[in-house]
Design a protein around this motif. Structure first.
Motif, PDB file in Angstrom:
ATOM      1  N   TYR A 142       0.865  -1.179   0.000  1.00 14.80           N
ATOM      2  CA  TYR A 142       0.000   0.000   0.000  1.00 14.80           C
ATOM      3  C   TYR A 142       0.904   1.231   0.000  1.00 14.80           C
ATOM      4  N   VAL A 143       0.839   1.994  -1.070  1.00 19.68           N
ATOM      5  CA  VAL A 143       1.830   3.042  -1.306  1.00 19.68           C
ATOM      6  C   VAL A 143       1.175   4.419  -1.370  1.00 19.68           C
ATOM      7  N   SER A 144       1.703   5.340  -0.567  1.00 19.93           N
ATOM      8  CA  SER A 144       1.293   6.745  -0.648  1.00 19.93           C
ATOM      9  C   SER A 144       2.095   7.407  -1.761  1.00 19.93           C
ATOM     10  N   VAL A 145       1.485   7.508  -2.912  1.00 24.45           N
ATOM     11  CA  VAL A 145       2.168   8.079  -4.081  1.00 24.45           C
ATOM     12  C   VAL A 145       2.075   9.599  -4.046  1.00 24.45           C
ATOM     13  N   HIS A 146       0.873  10.096  -3.873  1.00 22.56           N
ATOM     14  CA  HIS A 146       0.570  11.532  -3.824  1.00 22.56           C
ATOM     15  C   HIS A 146       0.811  12.226  -5.164  1.00 22.56           C
ATOM     16  N   ALA A 147       1.950  12.012  -5.784  1.00 17.98           N
ATOM     17  CA  ALA A 147       2.229  12.547  -7.120  1.00 17.98           C
ATOM     18  C   ALA A 147       3.399  11.756  -7.698  1.00 17.98           C
ATOM     19  N   VAL A 155       7.905  18.503  -3.308  1.00 20.51           N
ATOM     20  CA  VAL A 155       7.199  19.595  -2.643  1.00 20.51           C
ATOM     21  C   VAL A 155       6.134  19.031  -1.694  1.00 20.51           C
ATOM     22  N   LEU A 156       5.370  18.064  -2.163  1.00 21.45           N
ATOM     23  CA  LEU A 156       4.298  17.503  -1.354  1.00 21.45           C
ATOM     24  C   LEU A 156       4.824  16.837  -0.083  1.00 21.45           C
ATOM     25  N   LEU A 157       5.934  16.104  -0.223  1.00 21.99           N
ATOM     26  CA  LEU A 157       6.500  15.408   0.921  1.00 21.99           C
ATOM     27  C   LEU A 157       7.455  16.300   1.717  1.00 21.99           C
ATOM     28  N   ASN A 158       7.701  17.505   1.190  1.00 24.63           N
ATOM     29  CA  ASN A 158       8.602  18.452   1.852  1.00 24.63           C
ATOM     30  C   ASN A 158       9.947  17.782   2.144  1.00 24.63           C
ATOM     31  N   VAL A 186      -3.987  17.894  -2.567  1.00 24.18           N
ATOM     32  CA  VAL A 186      -3.897  19.250  -2.044  1.00 24.18           C
ATOM     33  C   VAL A 186      -4.196  20.210  -3.195  1.00 24.18           C
ATOM     34  N   PRO A 187      -5.302  20.943  -3.141  1.00 27.89           N
ATOM     35  CA  PRO A 187      -5.646  21.845  -4.242  1.00 27.89           C
ATOM     36  C   PRO A 187      -4.492  22.781  -4.588  1.00 27.89           C
ATOM     37  N   GLY A 188      -4.184  22.847  -5.883  1.00 24.59           N
ATOM     38  CA  GLY A 188      -3.117  23.712  -6.351  1.00 24.59           C
ATOM     39  C   GLY A 188      -1.753  23.066  -6.374  1.00 24.59           C
ATOM     40  N   LEU A 189      -1.611  21.880  -5.765  1.00 26.89           N
ATOM     41  CA  LEU A 189      -0.307  21.205  -5.738  1.00 26.89           C
ATOM     42  C   LEU A 189      -0.297  19.918  -6.558  1.00 26.89           C
ATOM     43  N   ASN A 190      -1.253  19.029  -6.300  1.00 27.81           N
ATOM     44  CA  ASN A 190      -1.220  17.765  -7.047  1.00 27.81           C
ATOM     45  C   ASN A 190      -2.562  17.415  -7.675  1.00 27.81           C
ATOM     46  N   ASP A 191      -3.362  18.437  -7.955  1.00 28.68           N
ATOM     47  CA  ASP A 191      -4.547  18.221  -8.781  1.00 28.68           C
ATOM     48  C   ASP A 191      -4.220  18.644 -10.211  1.00 28.68           C
ATOM     49  N   GLY A 192      -5.196  18.859 -11.043  1.00 29.30           N
ATOM     50  CA  GLY A 192      -4.957  19.361 -12.398  1.00 29.30           C
ATOM     51  C   GLY A 192      -3.984  18.511 -13.199  1.00 29.30           C
ATOM     52  N   ASP A 193      -3.012  19.170 -13.828  1.00 28.94           N
ATOM     53  CA  ASP A 193      -2.062  18.477 -14.706  1.00 28.94           C
ATOM     54  C   ASP A 193      -1.209  17.463 -13.945  1.00 28.94           C
ATOM     55  N   VAL A 194      -0.853  17.790 -12.712  1.00 27.34           N
ATOM     56  CA  VAL A 194      -0.047  16.855 -11.917  1.00 27.34           C
ATOM     57  C   VAL A 194      -0.830  15.570 -11.666  1.00 27.34           C
ATOM     58  N   PHE A 222      -4.794  22.499  14.328  1.00 27.85           N
ATOM     59  CA  PHE A 222      -3.396  22.487  14.752  1.00 27.85           C
ATOM     60  C   PHE A 222      -2.432  22.211  13.605  1.00 27.85           C
ATOM     61  N   SER A 223      -2.924  22.149  12.373  1.00 29.25           N
ATOM     62  CA  SER A 223      -2.070  21.831  11.223  1.00 29.25           C
ATOM     63  C   SER A 223      -1.222  23.042  10.858  1.00 29.25           C
ATOM     64  N   HIS A 224      -0.140  23.222  11.610  1.00 24.75           N
ATOM     65  CA  HIS A 224       0.657  24.444  11.500  1.00 24.75           C
ATOM     66  C   HIS A 224       1.498  24.499  10.236  1.00 24.75           C
ATOM     67  N   LEU A 225       1.734  23.359   9.579  1.00 20.78           N
ATOM     68  CA  LEU A 225       2.557  23.359   8.371  1.00 20.78           C
ATOM     69  C   LEU A 225       1.750  23.673   7.113  1.00 20.78           C
ATOM     70  N   TYR A 226       0.449  23.500   7.186  1.00 20.73           N
ATOM     71  CA  TYR A 226      -0.341  23.544   5.960  1.00 20.73           C
ATOM     72  C   TYR A 226      -0.486  24.968   5.433  1.00 20.73           C
ATOM     73  N   THR A 227      -0.116  25.138   4.160  1.00 20.73           N
ATOM     74  CA  THR A 227      -0.241  26.448   3.511  1.00 20.73           C
ATOM     75  C   THR A 227      -1.102  26.371   2.253  1.00 20.73           C
ATOM     76  N   GLY A 228      -1.605  25.178   1.932  1.00 20.19           N
ATOM     77  CA  GLY A 228      -2.368  24.999   0.702  1.00 20.19           C
ATOM     78  C   GLY A 228      -3.781  25.550   0.796  1.00 20.19           C
ATOM     79  N   LYS A 229      -4.485  25.406  -0.294  1.00 23.79           N
ATOM     80  CA  LYS A 229      -5.876  25.844  -0.346  1.00 23.79           C
ATOM     81  C   LYS A 229      -6.760  24.816   0.350  1.00 23.79           C
ATOM     82  N   PRO A 230      -7.907  25.245   0.852  1.00 24.64           N
ATOM     83  CA  PRO A 230      -8.827  24.284   1.476  1.00 24.64           C
ATOM     84  C   PRO A 230      -9.516  23.434   0.415  1.00 24.64           C
ATOM     85  N   MET A 231      -9.935  22.252   0.808  1.00 23.46           N
ATOM     86  CA  MET A 231     -10.718  21.401  -0.073  1.00 23.46           C
ATOM     87  C   MET A 231     -12.189  21.766   0.102  1.00 23.46           C
ATOM     88  N   ASP A 232     -12.813  22.233  -0.967  1.00 22.85           N
ATOM     89  CA  ASP A 232     -14.216  22.626  -0.884  1.00 22.85           C
ATOM     90  C   ASP A 232     -15.035  21.815  -1.874  1.00 22.85           C
TER      91      ASP A 232
END
Length: 431
Positions: A142-147, A155-158, A186-194, A222-232
């Protein structure tokens, strides 16, 4: 070295004199590193185990067994491999301070991926780990690919040192390993073309990729690292459009849906959840893919087992995301039992209102929902919010919470498990 914690009475290990505390050192002179070595190297009918008994005595056991009879030992859990990434959306990074230490362990362990279905990024595996996966045919993983695009994944995995996931998966696939993959979007990071590129890359791995799940990013207060857009709702709807397009291609070309949206995506987008047939074997149900549909099916199939509970009032505590789906289920239960089911949607006081999952409710939430409900004959709470030690995430014990409330309280996965008449305590208390 692997240490024995328990020996099954009457088992091969018991007959040999293996005791709790025995150190299992090698099988056929091959050193044991962990439970994987033990499981795979003792799979034969005959082998030699080198061990050290609790008193320090070195021994060798020449073992022959018939029909793969279990050895009968439980092993100390291995040291968990920690995650080297700092993903913005990491659940651990969204925990408040002051919880029990075990909650802050960020595991990223391919062994747990194979053994228990935990998702791993494979970002910390070495050459010898790859060799082990191939030798032992650890499949499926079971693999967390993300992108799959390398720069996007960094970028996603920092983590600028994260390896190329497609190169890793390709090598493993060539060795016969298959995968269930997830992408936390994460909207704007790994949606769309990615996202399109990622799905294309995974598709091109052929039948090595058994399924892909798209999961919306979830953050707490408490998600202090998150800078992405919210999922709506709009983002969730766009992701489901991608799911449906790829699903249509997969059905047409491979007679398999292949890609799935998590339940939360459907709920956010306001779209109806698919039926049971959609999910096949529910291979990613622990990832929130098909969990609501499976619940509906269990309720439907269990209604005939339920006793009459006419006149009883039963409270049902749930999270805010499940609340809109509950009236239909509770209506079916009401018709089958004659009881009145009182829905109690409850906001998460620990993680904040953006955390809506019932399984993350804490002891304080259960107290708050039920403390003044003297009108209830009993109450059901999500069993998922209590761990094997009987603790909520805020370290409240289920026993202490239950004893503080004015009605009997029972954890339940699907209502049926708490209300069926075969000697169940909830039924006895309601009768």
């Amino acid at each position: 070295m692997v240490r024995v914690t328990r020996v099954e009475p009457g088992s091969i290990a018991d007959e040999l004199g293996i005791l709790p505390g025995t150190e299992l050192l090698a099988v056929n002179e091959r050193p044991l590193e962990d439970f994987l070595d033990w499981e795979f190297l003792t799979a034969e009918d005959a082998f030699v185990v080198s061990a050290r008994l609790p008193d320090g005595t070195a021994v060798e056991f020449d073992i022959e067994r018939v029909d793969a009879e279990p050895m009968g030992v439980e092993l100390a859990p291995p040291t968990v491999r920690r995650c080297a990434n700092r993903c913005e959306f990491c659940f651990i990074e969204g925990l408040p301070k002051g919880l029990r230490k075990g909650l802050y362990i960020r595991d990223d362990d391919y062994r747990l991926s194979f053994a228990y279905g935990n998702f791993a990024t494979l970002s910390n595996v070495k050459e010898r780990d790859i060799a082990r996966m191939l030798e032992y045919r650890l499949s499926p993983l079971y693999v967390s690919v993300h992108a799959t695009p390398w720069e996007a994944r960094k970028v996603l995995l920092n983590n600028p040192r994260v390896p190329n996931i497609i190169e890793q998966l390709t090598r493993l696939a060539e060795g016969g390993i298959q995968f269930h993959c997830q992408m936390v979007i994460v909207p704007g990071l790994n949606d769309g073309d990615v996202l399109e590129q990622s799905l294309t890359d995974l598709w091109d791995l052929g039948d090595a990729v058994l399924s892909v799940a798209l999961v919306p990013v979830g953050v707490t207060q408490f998600s202090h690292l998150y800078t992405g857009k919210p999922m709506d709702a709009a983002n969730a709807g766009a992701l489901l459009n991608v799911v449906h397009q790829w699903e249509a291609r997969a059905i047409d070309e491979r007679d398999d849906r292949w890609v799935f949206g998590s339940d939360e995506l459907y709920l956010l987008a306001g779209q109806e959840l698919p039926d049971v047939e959609h999910y096949g074997e529910f291979s990613q149900i622990e990832n929130g893919v098909g969990a609501v549909t499976a619940l509906r099916a269990r309720v439907r199939d269990g209604l005939a087992q339920l006793p009459r509970l006419d006149g009883r009032r039963i409270g049902v505590v749930t999270g805010t995301s499940m609340a809109p789906l509950m009236p239909d289920l509770l209506g079916q239960l009401r018709a089958a039992t004659g009881a009145e089911f009182v829905l109690l949607p409850t906001e998460n006081s620990l993680f904040g209102p953006t955390t809506t999952t019932a399984g993350l409710l804490v002891g304080a939430d259960i107290r708050r929902a039920l403390a003044d409900r003297h009108d209830l004959d009993l109450a059901l709470i999500p069993a998922e919010c209590i761990n094997d030690d009987g603790l909520f995430l805020d370290e409240e014990s289920f026993v202490s919470v239950r004893e503080s409330l004015p009605m009997p309280v029972y954890p339940s996965y699907d209502f049926i498990d708490a209300l069926v008449p075969e000697g169940d305590a909830a039924v006895r208390s309601a009768a």
